[in-house]
Write a protein that holds these residues in place. Structure first.
Motif, mmCIF file in Angstrom:
data_model
loop_
_atom_site.group_PDB
_atom_site.id
_atom_site.type_symbol
_atom_site.label_atom_id
_atom_site.label_comp_id
_atom_site.label_asym_id
_atom_site.label_seq_id
_atom_site.Cartn_x
_atom_site.Cartn_y
_atom_site.Cartn_z
ATOM 1 N N TRP A 132 0.846 -1.186 0.000
ATOM 2 C CA TRP A 132 0.000 0.000 0.000
ATOM 3 C C TRP A 132 0.884 1.239 0.000
ATOM 4 O O TRP A 132 1.928 1.279 0.665
ATOM 5 C CB TRP A 132 -0.926 0.000 1.208
ATOM 6 C CG TRP A 132 -1.911 -1.121 1.207
ATOM 7 C CD1 TRP A 132 -1.851 -2.298 0.513
ATOM 8 C CD2 TRP A 132 -3.121 -1.185 1.960
ATOM 9 N NE1 TRP A 132 -2.947 -3.084 0.786
ATOM 10 C CE2 TRP A 132 -3.740 -2.427 1.678
ATOM 11 C CE3 TRP A 132 -3.737 -0.318 2.859
ATOM 12 C CZ2 TRP A 132 -4.944 -2.806 2.243
ATOM 13 C CZ3 TRP A 132 -4.930 -0.702 3.422
ATOM 14 C CH2 TRP A 132 -5.539 -1.930 3.112
ATOM 15 N N THR A 173 -2.724 3.977 1.118
ATOM 16 C CA THR A 173 -3.764 3.728 0.121
ATOM 17 C C THR A 173 -3.508 2.398 -0.573
ATOM 18 O O THR A 173 -2.407 2.168 -1.092
ATOM 19 C CB THR A 173 -3.793 4.855 -0.936
ATOM 20 O OG1 THR A 173 -3.999 6.099 -0.266
ATOM 21 C CG2 THR A 173 -4.897 4.642 -1.955
ATOM 22 N N PRO A 174 -4.526 1.518 -0.573
ATOM 23 C CA PRO A 174 -4.374 0.252 -1.298
ATOM 24 C C PRO A 174 -4.183 0.506 -2.797
ATOM 25 O O PRO A 174 -4.734 1.477 -3.339
ATOM 26 C CB PRO A 174 -5.705 -0.468 -1.052
ATOM 27 C CG PRO A 174 -6.320 0.202 0.128
ATOM 28 C CD PRO A 174 -5.831 1.620 0.088
ATOM 29 N N SER A 204 -6.968 2.030 -5.328
ATOM 30 C CA SER A 204 -8.114 2.538 -4.572
ATOM 31 C C SER A 204 -8.160 4.059 -4.562
ATOM 32 O O SER A 204 -7.141 4.712 -4.375
ATOM 33 C CB SER A 204 -8.038 2.046 -3.123
ATOM 34 O OG SER A 204 -9.117 2.569 -2.373
ATOM 35 N N PRO A 205 -9.364 4.629 -4.727
ATOM 36 C CA PRO A 205 -9.492 6.080 -4.578
ATOM 37 C C PRO A 205 -9.631 6.494 -3.107
ATOM 38 O O PRO A 205 -9.511 7.665 -2.784
ATOM 39 C CB PRO A 205 -10.767 6.406 -5.355
ATOM 40 C CG PRO A 205 -11.582 5.159 -5.267
ATOM 41 C CD PRO A 205 -10.593 4.025 -5.243
ATOM 42 N N ALA A 206 -9.860 5.542 -2.218
ATOM 43 C CA ALA A 206 -10.001 5.835 -0.785
ATOM 44 C C ALA A 206 -8.764 5.351 -0.041
ATOM 45 O O ALA A 206 -8.133 4.376 -0.426
ATOM 46 C CB ALA A 206 -11.251 5.162 -0.218
ATOM 47 N N SER A 207 -8.455 6.053 1.037
ATOM 48 C CA SER A 207 -7.281 5.740 1.845
ATOM 49 C C SER A 207 -7.683 5.315 3.247
ATOM 50 O O SER A 207 -8.835 5.451 3.651
ATOM 51 C CB SER A 207 -6.376 6.980 1.946
ATOM 52 O OG SER A 207 -5.926 7.385 0.683
ATOM 53 N N GLN A 245 -13.982 -3.660 3.234
ATOM 54 C CA GLN A 245 -14.027 -4.404 1.974
ATOM 55 C C GLN A 245 -13.013 -3.855 0.977
ATOM 56 O O GLN A 245 -12.961 -2.645 0.750
ATOM 57 C CB GLN A 245 -15.409 -4.288 1.325
ATOM 58 C CG GLN A 245 -16.555 -4.790 2.147
ATOM 59 C CD GLN A 245 -16.658 -6.296 2.194
ATOM 60 O OE1 GLN A 245 -16.836 -6.854 3.254
ATOM 61 N NE2 GLN A 245 -16.552 -6.946 1.064
ATOM 62 N N LEU A 246 -12.256 -4.742 0.396
ATOM 63 C CA LEU A 246 -11.390 -4.415 -0.728
ATOM 64 C C LEU A 246 -11.917 -5.196 -1.921
ATOM 65 O O LEU A 246 -11.969 -6.430 -1.892
ATOM 66 C CB LEU A 246 -9.943 -4.832 -0.444
ATOM 67 C CG LEU A 246 -9.255 -4.104 0.709
ATOM 68 C CD1 LEU A 246 -7.935 -4.789 1.048
ATOM 69 C CD2 LEU A 246 -9.018 -2.655 0.333
ATOM 70 N N TRP A 265 -10.442 -7.236 7.496
ATOM 71 C CA TRP A 265 -10.574 -6.888 6.087
ATOM 72 C C TRP A 265 -11.145 -8.070 5.318
ATOM 73 O O TRP A 265 -10.855 -9.216 5.628
ATOM 74 C CB TRP A 265 -9.204 -6.539 5.504
ATOM 75 C CG TRP A 265 -8.626 -5.279 6.044
ATOM 76 C CD1 TRP A 265 -7.849 -5.132 7.167
ATOM 77 C CD2 TRP A 265 -8.775 -3.977 5.496
ATOM 78 N NE1 TRP A 265 -7.517 -3.817 7.334
ATOM 79 C CE2 TRP A 265 -8.068 -3.085 6.322
ATOM 80 C CE3 TRP A 265 -9.445 -3.485 4.379
ATOM 81 C CZ2 TRP A 265 -8.006 -1.730 6.067
ATOM 82 C CZ3 TRP A 265 -9.380 -2.124 4.123
ATOM 83 C CH2 TRP A 265 -8.674 -1.262 4.960
#
Length: 145
Positions: free
Chosen positions: A27, A45-46, A49-52, A71-72, A133
């Motif tokens: 990440w 941040t994965p 992904s747009p989210a951190s 959730q990923l 997760w």
């Protein structure tokens, strides 16, 4: 008006251990800022992904390890599971829920193996504190998604 989920705060007991865990998964480290021993913000941040995710000191009063059900989304559950495992992280076998809708809390209702449809296959792992997760395979999005 768009409302975009940008950041999720997770509670951890050891900031450096959490930082090593998440960056060890590949990440991206976006920030590691502190204003003293009592306040530190680490943002990761994965990939894709747009989210951190943010963790640190002085950010939340939640108990370390108390977050469940993050959730990923992945498009190949077997490959994603193998990638997490390759980083030395314990991860469940791929499973689907006996009811076919969404996974239950804990390990209740798990059936080993992938689901026959998109959205139904999962694998789970936890960070060093126990924050939970899930990988969820989505190969075909529902209309409007």
């Amino acid at each position: 008006m768009d409302f975009k989920l940008e950041v999720v705060v997770i509670p951890v007991s050891d900031v450096d251990k959490a930082k090593d865990f998440y960056t060890g998964l590949g990440w991206r480290l976006d920030a590691d800022l502190a204003t003293g021993d009592a306040f530190r913000v680490v943002q990761v941040t994965p990939p894709g992904s747009p989210a951190s995710v943010i963790f640190g000191a002085g950010l939340t009063t939640a108990t370390p390890g108390s977050v469940q059900g993050l959730q990923l989304v992945v498009d190949d559950i077997a490959a994603a599971r193998a990638e997490i495992a390759a980083h030395g992280v314990g991860i469940s076998d791929v499973f689907h829920d006996e009811g076919g809708v969404f996974h239950h809390a804990g390990t209740t209702g798990r059936v080993t193996g992938p689901a026959p449809r998109s959205y139904g296959s999962f694998a789970s792992f936890a960070d060093p504190d126990g924050n939970e997760w899930f990988l969820q395979e989505i190969t075909t999005r529902l209309p409007g998604r």
